[in-house]
Design a protein around this motif. Structure first.
Motif, PDB file in Angstrom:
ATOM      1  N   SER A  91      -7.656 -35.735 -39.510  1.00 55.38           N
ATOM      2  CA  SER A  91      -6.496 -35.172 -38.816  1.00 55.38           C
ATOM      3  C   SER A  91      -6.326 -35.690 -37.398  1.00 55.38           C
ATOM      4  O   SER A  91      -5.213 -35.710 -36.874  1.00 55.38           O
ATOM      5  CB  SER A  91      -6.601 -33.638 -38.792  1.00 55.38           C
ATOM      6  N   SER A  92      -7.426 -36.107 -36.744  1.00 56.43           N
ATOM      7  CA  SER A  92      -7.314 -36.562 -35.354  1.00 56.43           C
ATOM      8  C   SER A  92      -8.256 -37.727 -35.095  1.00 56.43           C
ATOM      9  O   SER A  92      -9.400 -37.721 -35.544  1.00 56.43           O
ATOM     10  CB  SER A  92      -7.630 -35.421 -34.384  1.00 56.43           C
ATOM     11  N   ILE A  93      -7.760 -38.720 -34.367  1.00 56.92           N
ATOM     12  CA  ILE A  93      -8.529 -39.934 -34.049  1.00 56.92           C
ATOM     13  C   ILE A  93      -8.356 -40.229 -32.571  1.00 56.92           C
ATOM     14  O   ILE A  93      -7.226 -40.208 -32.055  1.00 56.92           O
ATOM     15  CB  ILE A  93      -8.040 -41.132 -34.876  1.00 56.92           C
ATOM     16  N   LEU A  94      -9.450 -40.511 -31.897  1.00 58.15           N
ATOM     17  CA  LEU A  94      -9.419 -40.958 -30.505  1.00 58.15           C
ATOM     18  C   LEU A  94      -9.853 -42.415 -30.465  1.00 58.15           C
ATOM     19  O   LEU A  94     -10.968 -42.741 -30.858  1.00 58.15           O
ATOM     20  CB  LEU A  94     -10.339 -40.106 -29.623  1.00 58.15           C
ATOM     21  N   TYR A  95      -8.949 -43.286 -30.001  1.00 58.02           N
ATOM     22  CA  TYR A  95      -9.202 -44.720 -29.935  1.00 58.02           C
ATOM     23  C   TYR A  95      -9.387 -45.091 -28.475  1.00 58.02           C
ATOM     24  O   TYR A  95      -8.434 -45.073 -27.690  1.00 58.02           O
ATOM     25  CB  TYR A  95      -8.029 -45.492 -30.550  1.00 58.02           C
ATOM     26  N   ALA A 150      -2.745 -50.338 -23.373  1.00 57.51           N
ATOM     27  CA  ALA A 150      -2.080 -49.489 -24.368  1.00 57.51           C
ATOM     28  C   ALA A 150      -0.920 -50.233 -25.036  1.00 57.51           C
ATOM     29  O   ALA A 150      -0.686 -50.099 -26.243  1.00 57.51           O
ATOM     30  CB  ALA A 150      -1.595 -48.204 -23.709  1.00 57.51           C
ATOM     31  N   SER A 151      -0.180 -51.032 -24.255  1.00 58.65           N
ATOM     32  CA  SER A 151       0.954 -51.761 -24.823  1.00 58.65           C
ATOM     33  C   SER A 151       0.498 -52.828 -25.816  1.00 58.65           C
ATOM     34  O   SER A 151       1.176 -53.085 -26.819  1.00 58.65           O
ATOM     35  CB  SER A 151       1.774 -52.410 -23.700  1.00 58.65           C
ATOM     36  N   GLN A 152      -0.644 -53.465 -25.548  1.00 58.01           N
ATOM     37  CA  GLN A 152      -1.170 -54.453 -26.492  1.00 58.01           C
ATOM     38  C   GLN A 152      -1.550 -53.800 -27.818  1.00 58.01           C
ATOM     39  O   GLN A 152      -1.272 -54.346 -28.893  1.00 58.01           O
ATOM     40  CB  GLN A 152      -2.382 -55.155 -25.884  1.00 58.01           C
ATOM     41  N   ILE A 153      -2.190 -52.652 -27.748  1.00 60.49           N
ATOM     42  CA  ILE A 153      -2.588 -51.944 -28.972  1.00 60.49           C
ATOM     43  C   ILE A 153      -1.350 -51.472 -29.725  1.00 60.49           C
ATOM     44  O   ILE A 153      -1.290 -51.547 -30.957  1.00 60.49           O
ATOM     45  CB  ILE A 153      -3.514 -50.767 -28.627  1.00 60.49           C
ATOM     46  N   PHE A 172      -6.951 -43.960 -25.410  1.00 59.92           N
ATOM     47  CA  PHE A 172      -7.557 -43.711 -24.099  1.00 59.92           C
ATOM     48  C   PHE A 172      -8.082 -45.043 -23.580  1.00 59.92           C
ATOM     49  O   PHE A 172      -9.038 -45.593 -24.126  1.00 59.92           O
ATOM     50  CB  PHE A 172      -8.678 -42.677 -24.218  1.00 59.92           C
ATOM     51  N   ILE A 173      -7.431 -45.568 -22.541  1.00 50.70           N
ATOM     52  CA  ILE A 173      -7.828 -46.856 -21.966  1.00 50.70           C
ATOM     53  C   ILE A 173      -8.774 -46.566 -20.814  1.00 50.70           C
ATOM     54  O   ILE A 173      -8.348 -46.154 -19.730  1.00 50.70           O
ATOM     55  CB  ILE A 173      -6.603 -47.652 -21.487  1.00 50.70           C
ATOM     56  N   GLU A 174     -10.064 -46.778 -21.046  1.00 51.18           N
ATOM     57  CA  GLU A 174     -11.069 -46.414 -20.058  1.00 51.18           C
ATOM     58  C   GLU A 174     -12.378 -47.127 -20.350  1.00 51.18           C
ATOM     59  O   GLU A 174     -12.681 -47.459 -21.500  1.00 51.18           O
ATOM     60  CB  GLU A 174     -11.296 -44.898 -20.082  1.00 51.18           C
ATOM     61  N   THR A 175     -13.139 -47.378 -19.272  1.00 54.12           N
ATOM     62  CA  THR A 175     -14.467 -47.993 -19.427  1.00 54.12           C
ATOM     63  C   THR A 175     -15.581 -47.125 -18.854  1.00 54.12           C
ATOM     64  O   THR A 175     -16.745 -47.418 -19.101  1.00 54.12           O
ATOM     65  CB  THR A 175     -14.513 -49.370 -18.731  1.00 54.12           C
ATOM     66  N   ASP A 176     -15.243 -46.085 -18.096  1.00 51.25           N
ATOM     67  CA  ASP A 176     -16.252 -45.232 -17.485  1.00 51.25           C
ATOM     68  C   ASP A 176     -16.828 -44.276 -18.527  1.00 51.25           C
ATOM     69  O   ASP A 176     -16.090 -43.501 -19.152  1.00 51.25           O
ATOM     70  CB  ASP A 176     -15.645 -44.446 -16.326  1.00 51.25           C
ATOM     71  N   LEU A 177     -18.139 -44.319 -18.723  1.00 44.75           N
ATOM     72  CA  LEU A 177     -18.790 -43.519 -19.756  1.00 44.75           C
ATOM     73  C   LEU A 177     -18.598 -42.027 -19.533  1.00 44.75           C
ATOM     74  O   LEU A 177     -18.360 -41.270 -20.491  1.00 44.75           O
ATOM     75  CB  LEU A 177     -20.285 -43.858 -19.807  1.00 44.75           C
ATOM     76  N   GLU A 178     -18.677 -41.574 -18.293  1.00 45.19           N
ATOM     77  CA  GLU A 178     -18.539 -40.147 -18.012  1.00 45.19           C
ATOM     78  C   GLU A 178     -17.146 -39.647 -18.384  1.00 45.19           C
ATOM     79  O   GLU A 178     -16.998 -38.573 -18.979  1.00 45.19           O
ATOM     80  CB  GLU A 178     -18.824 -39.890 -16.533  1.00 45.19           C
TER      81      GLU A 178
END
Length: 456
Positions: free
Chosen positions: A112-116, A123-126, A143-149
């Motif tokens: 039902s839900s996916i977090l990519y 985001a526009s490329q995806i 979610f465009i992010e690289t910070d683990l926290e």
């Protein structure tokens, strides 16, 4: 406050030293140590676990459900689907199609839900890729992010059933340094994400690039942290091969076969014709077919060999789909037990379709292909082989020989040649399709049978 210290970590195996060294004492690699500043106190998230020792007899086995990935090939490789709250590491060279495979899986998976989470693309490329693939993005949150926290916080907030992180090399934990892709960053980030997903009960896909040696960010660096390891490999032309190297919830060595087309990856409906070449008339010299078992699949594979005079004083072996040392071993067995000379020859070996062969059952077909190229005598096109070759020249039995024979006959081959099975009578050793050693195999293939079916 955590205290920082400097260590030197081998980029190949992860071995740590307090000072720099030219050669790693653990794996023997040269000039692989890199300097990293780490903090001595790193706090990991942890899912609920037993805090006290408990007797195994008191533990209740929990049957975890499976998630339908919406792809028969992906489900087949995973052992029937993606196990809930499991972690999967997908490795492959840059540009092979890992992101495409996971985006298609996200769109087709029965969740039902996916977090990519993406640290490589915008985001526009995806979104552009999703439009090109004809994907309905309603259930997918980007979610465009690289910070683990921040990623961990988003996962706890969204609570997805499926989390995709593309790729683990881009994720950065401030406590483990500031440079992404280091050994410390990879291990810490992967461990944290696996722990968070187990905490909320989400399944996890991690993608990772491979090194020039074809392994994920150094040998066995992340493989022990996850439940399943998949490798996405190139085949011939547009063929893509998905291979399971580790699977805690299913069989290993399973294969998924796809073709890369304009609108994404497509499953291969008839894999039996992928690894052979369609020809009219007799086979050329140097070609032999083997019946290979990859996971639960039986596949006819064409092995091609070319034996030429050596271009220098030393003979060389050119083979990338079959280990070169294995080719040299088979050539040495032919020299010793079949009276053929290869020490003054260069050996070229190829596998049709780009399949990488590791199974011992391919030994017999490889030996026959080398003999055929060396003598210039072609193998009859009706022949297919399966057998392991020992250093003594004996042809050893292989697993599921009867199933291989049935699959060979179904594929249209008239003669399945291999060692005698344990369930066959001793008299069957005189059969033209049963061989005991490499000399017997060569006689029965390359010498015409008489009216009784025996070689002349």
């Amino acid at each position: 406050m955590a205290k920082e210290k400097t260590v030197y970590i081998c980029s190949e195996c992860g071995h740590k030293e307090s000072k720099w060294a030219g050669r790693c004492v653990a794996c023997g690699s040269w000039n692989t140590f890199t300097e990293e500043s780490i903090k001595t106190k790193l706090k990991f998230s942890s899912s609920e676990r037993n805090s006290e020792p408990v007797a195994l007899s008191r533990v209740t086995a929990e049957e975890k459900g499976r998630i339908d990935c919406g792809s028969e090939e992906m489900n087949h490789v995973l052992g029937g689907g993606l196990t809930a709250d499991s972690s999967v590491l997908l490795g492959g060279r840059p540009g092979i199609g890992k992101s495409t495979l996971l985006l298609q899986t996200a769109a087709a998976a029965k969740v039902s839900s996916i977090l990519y989470v993406s640290g490589e693309e915008s985001a526009s490329q995806i979104k552009s890729r999703a439009d090109r693939l004809g994907i309905n993005p309603q259930r997918i949150t980007l979610f465009i992010e690289t910070d683990l926290e921040k990623i961990s916080s988003a996962v706890r907030s969204v609570k997805p059933e499926l989390l995709i992180v593309d790729s683990i090399q881009t994720v950065v934990c401030k406590e483990a340094g500031i440079i992404p892709g280091t050994v410390n960053q990879l291990k810490f980030s992967a461990c944290e994400l696996v722990s968070v997903c187990k905490e909320i009960g989400a399944a996890l896909f991690l993608t990772a690039h491979v090194t020039k040696e074809g392994v994920i960010a150094g040998p066995k660096l992340l493989e022990h942290l996850v439940d399943t390891v998949l490798y996405f490999e190139d085949g011939a032309d547009v063929l893509r091969i998905l291979r399971a190297e580790k699977n805690r919830f299913g069989a290993v060595d399973e294969l998924g076969l796809f073709t890369m087309e304009e609108n994404g990856l497509k499953e291969v409906e008839n894999p039996s014709c992928l690894f052979t070449v369609s020809r009219e008339g007799a086979l050329p010299a140097g070609v032999a077919c083997a019946m290979i078992m990859e996971g639960s699949r039986m596949l006819p594979i064409e092995i091609q060999a070319l034996v030429t005079p050596a271009q220098s004083s030393l003979s060389r072996v050119f083979s990338d789909k079959i280990d070169g040392k294995r080719v040299s071993r088979i050539a040495a067995v032919l020299e010793k037990h079949a009276g053929m000379k290869f020490s003054d020859r260069d050996l070229y070996v190829n596998v049709a379709g780009g399949m990488r062969l590791n199974e011992p059952a391919a030994d017999l077909a490889l030996a026959v292909a080398l003999h055929s190229s060396r003598t210039g005598i072609p193998v009859p096109r009706s022949v297919i082989l399966a057998g392991e070759l020992s250093l003594a020249g004996e042809v050893r039995p292989v697993r599921f020989a009867e199933k291989r024979e049935k699959a060979a006959l179904k594929a249209g081959y008239g003669r399945f040649i291999g060692p005698r099975r344990p369930d066959q009578p001793a008299s069957s050793k005189n059969s033209p399709n049963t061989v005991s050693d490499i000399g017997d195999c060569i006689r029965k293939i390359f010498r015409a049978p008489d009216e009784n079916g025996s070689p002349k």
